[in-house]
Structures are given as C-alpha cells and as structure tokens.
Motif scaffolding. Structure first.
Motif, PDB file in Angstrom:
ATOM      1  N   SER A  12      -4.654 -12.021 -47.400  1.00 31.67           N
ATOM      2  CA  SER A  12      -3.614 -11.109 -47.869  1.00 31.67           C
ATOM      3  C   SER A  12      -3.305 -11.290 -49.357  1.00 31.67           C
ATOM      4  CB  SER A  12      -2.343 -11.296 -47.055  1.00 31.67           C
ATOM      5  OG  SER A  12      -1.853 -12.618 -47.206  1.00 31.67           O
ATOM      6  N   GLU A  13      -3.693 -12.423 -49.934  1.00 27.80           N
ATOM      7  CA  GLU A  13      -3.440 -12.678 -51.361  1.00 27.80           C
ATOM      8  C   GLU A  13      -4.487 -12.052 -52.273  1.00 27.80           C
ATOM      9  OE1 GLU A  13      -3.340 -16.909 -51.620  1.00 27.80           O
ATOM     10  OE2 GLU A  13      -1.319 -17.047 -50.808  1.00 27.80           O
ATOM     11  N   ILE A  14      -5.601 -11.604 -51.706  1.00 31.39           N
ATOM     12  CA  ILE A  14      -6.687 -11.048 -52.504  1.00 31.39           C
ATOM     13  C   ILE A  14      -6.608  -9.525 -52.438  1.00 31.39           C
ATOM     14  CG2 ILE A  14      -9.172 -10.962 -52.859  1.00 31.39           C
ATOM     15  CD1 ILE A  14      -9.327 -13.574 -51.223  1.00 31.39           C
ATOM     16  N   PRO A  15      -6.537  -8.849 -53.585  1.00 30.44           N
ATOM     17  CA  PRO A  15      -6.457  -7.384 -53.568  1.00 30.44           C
ATOM     18  C   PRO A  15      -7.770  -6.737 -53.134  1.00 30.44           C
ATOM     19  CG  PRO A  15      -6.600  -8.180 -55.823  1.00 30.44           C
ATOM     20  CD  PRO A  15      -6.495  -9.385 -54.952  1.00 30.44           C
ATOM     21  N   THR A  16      -7.675  -5.523 -52.622  1.00 31.61           N
ATOM     22  CA  THR A  16      -8.881  -4.770 -52.250  1.00 31.61           C
ATOM     23  C   THR A  16      -9.351  -3.874 -53.398  1.00 31.61           C
ATOM     24  OG1 THR A  16      -7.518  -3.044 -51.268  1.00 31.61           O
ATOM     25  CG2 THR A  16      -8.329  -4.766 -49.789  1.00 31.61           C
ATOM     26  N   ASN A  17      -8.667  -3.936 -54.515  1.00 33.59           N
ATOM     27  CA  ASN A  17      -9.020  -3.116 -55.683  1.00 33.59           C
ATOM     28  C   ASN A  17     -10.294  -3.626 -56.341  1.00 33.59           C
ATOM     29  OD1 ASN A  17      -6.512  -2.039 -55.202  1.00 33.59           O
ATOM     30  ND2 ASN A  17      -5.517  -3.158 -56.847  1.00 33.59           N
ATOM     31  N   PRO A  18     -10.918  -2.789 -57.173  1.00 35.71           N
ATOM     32  CA  PRO A  18     -12.028  -3.283 -57.983  1.00 35.71           C
ATOM     33  C   PRO A  18     -11.489  -4.220 -59.061  1.00 35.71           C
ATOM     34  CG  PRO A  18     -11.673  -0.926 -58.351  1.00 35.71           C
ATOM     35  CD  PRO A  18     -10.691  -1.367 -57.324  1.00 35.71           C
ATOM     36  N   GLY A  19     -12.325  -5.135 -59.505  1.00 39.49           N
ATOM     37  CA  GLY A  19     -11.882  -6.042 -60.552  1.00 39.49           C
ATOM     38  C   GLY A  19     -12.884  -7.119 -60.856  1.00 39.49           C
ATOM     39  N   VAL A  20     -12.426  -8.089 -61.632  1.00 43.85           N
ATOM     40  CA  VAL A  20     -13.238  -9.215 -62.079  1.00 43.85           C
ATOM     41  C   VAL A  20     -12.590 -10.488 -61.560  1.00 43.85           C
ATOM     42  CG1 VAL A  20     -14.040 -10.461 -64.141  1.00 43.85           C
ATOM     43  CG2 VAL A  20     -13.950  -7.962 -64.146  1.00 43.85           C
ATOM     44  N   TYR A  21     -13.429 -11.447 -61.184  1.00 43.86           N
ATOM     45  CA  TYR A  21     -12.922 -12.737 -60.733  1.00 43.86           C
ATOM     46  C   TYR A  21     -13.647 -13.850 -61.480  1.00 43.86           C
ATOM     47  CZ  TYR A  21     -17.114 -12.545 -57.805  1.00 43.86           C
ATOM     48  OH  TYR A  21     -18.408 -12.436 -57.375  1.00 43.86           O
ATOM     49  N   ARG A  22     -12.940 -14.961 -61.666  1.00 44.98           N
ATOM     50  CA  ARG A  22     -13.521 -16.116 -62.351  1.00 44.98           C
ATOM     51  C   ARG A  22     -13.280 -17.369 -61.524  1.00 44.98           C
ATOM     52  NH1 ARG A  22     -11.345 -16.089 -68.402  1.00 44.98           N
ATOM     53  NH2 ARG A  22      -9.462 -15.321 -67.436  1.00 44.98           N
ATOM     54  N   PHE A  23     -14.309 -18.168 -61.383  1.00 43.42           N
ATOM     55  CA  PHE A  23     -14.180 -19.488 -60.794  1.00 43.42           C
ATOM     56  C   PHE A  23     -14.054 -20.472 -61.945  1.00 43.42           C
ATOM     57  CE2 PHE A  23     -16.148 -17.379 -57.204  1.00 43.42           C
ATOM     58  CZ  PHE A  23     -15.557 -17.994 -56.108  1.00 43.42           C
ATOM     59  N   LEU A  24     -12.985 -21.278 -61.937  1.00 42.71           N
ATOM     60  CA  LEU A  24     -12.748 -22.273 -62.975  1.00 42.71           C
ATOM     61  C   LEU A  24     -12.787 -23.661 -62.357  1.00 42.71           C
ATOM     62  CD1 LEU A  24      -9.616 -20.584 -64.585  1.00 42.71           C
ATOM     63  CD2 LEU A  24     -11.981 -20.319 -65.297  1.00 42.71           C
ATOM     64  N   ASP A  25     -13.250 -24.650 -63.138  1.00 45.03           N
ATOM     65  CA  ASP A  25     -13.186 -26.023 -62.641  1.00 45.03           C
ATOM     66  C   ASP A  25     -11.800 -26.591 -62.903  1.00 45.03           C
ATOM     67  OD1 ASP A  25     -13.116 -26.804 -65.318  1.00 45.03           O
ATOM     68  OD2 ASP A  25     -15.080 -27.751 -65.303  1.00 45.03           O
ATOM     69  N   SER A  26     -11.582 -27.842 -62.560  1.00 45.60           N
ATOM     70  CA  SER A  26     -10.248 -28.435 -62.693  1.00 45.60           C
ATOM     71  C   SER A  26      -9.814 -28.599 -64.145  1.00 45.60           C
ATOM     72  CB  SER A  26     -10.199 -29.781 -61.984  1.00 45.60           C
ATOM     73  OG  SER A  26     -11.181 -30.644 -62.528  1.00 45.60           O
ATOM     74  N   ASN A  27     -10.764 -28.526 -65.085  1.00 47.28           N
ATOM     75  CA  ASN A  27     -10.439 -28.602 -66.517  1.00 47.28           C
ATOM     76  C   ASN A  27     -10.247 -27.229 -67.154  1.00 47.28           C
ATOM     77  OD1 ASN A  27     -10.655 -31.448 -66.602  1.00 47.28           O
ATOM     78  ND2 ASN A  27     -12.884 -31.254 -66.672  1.00 47.28           N
TER      79      ASN A  27
END
Length: 70
Positions: A12-27
């Motif tokens: 439920s926290e993730i939108p169904t809209n189009p978009g961009v996502y980024r995976f970041l490390d702990s730094n």
C-alpha cells in the motif's frame, strides 16, 4: 544469503503511478535507478524469493538500505 529479504515495503506504500525508483546503500550511494509504468508492479518483482532473481540482482538487494520513489 537468506532466501527472503528482511526489508519489504508494504504494498500500500508503493504508488501504482509511473515513475522512477532508486536503490540506495546505507551510505546514500545509488546502487540502481529504474523506471516503470506501474511502480508497485515493478518493485514487487524484487521482493519475491531471492533464488528466482538474477545473481546481480540478488547482490544488489542484499546490500541496499533505502528505496526512493520519485
């Protein structure tokens, strides 16, 4: 490596809209940038059993800290 990830965002926290996502490390370094027509559907692909994913994807998921949705 565990067969399931400790962190999994609530659907439920993730939108169904189009978009961009980024995976970041702990730094805060960017590990991966992706785009999707449906962010929820795309990101759910990452949070199934790790053995079903490509080795490169498994390594990325084992060391990421944050997912940013833009």
């Amino acid at each position: 490596m565990a067969s399931e990830l400790a962190f999994r965002p609530k659907t439920s926290e993730i939108p169904t809209n189009p978009g961009v996502y980024r995976f970041l490390d702990s730094n805060g370094r960017v590990l991966y940038v992706g785009k999707a027509k449906n962010l929820r559907a795309r990101l759910q692909n990452y949070f199934g059993p790790l053995k079903s994913l490509h080795e490169r994807t498994q390594r990325m998921l084992s060391c990421f800290g944050i997912i940013m949705v833009i």
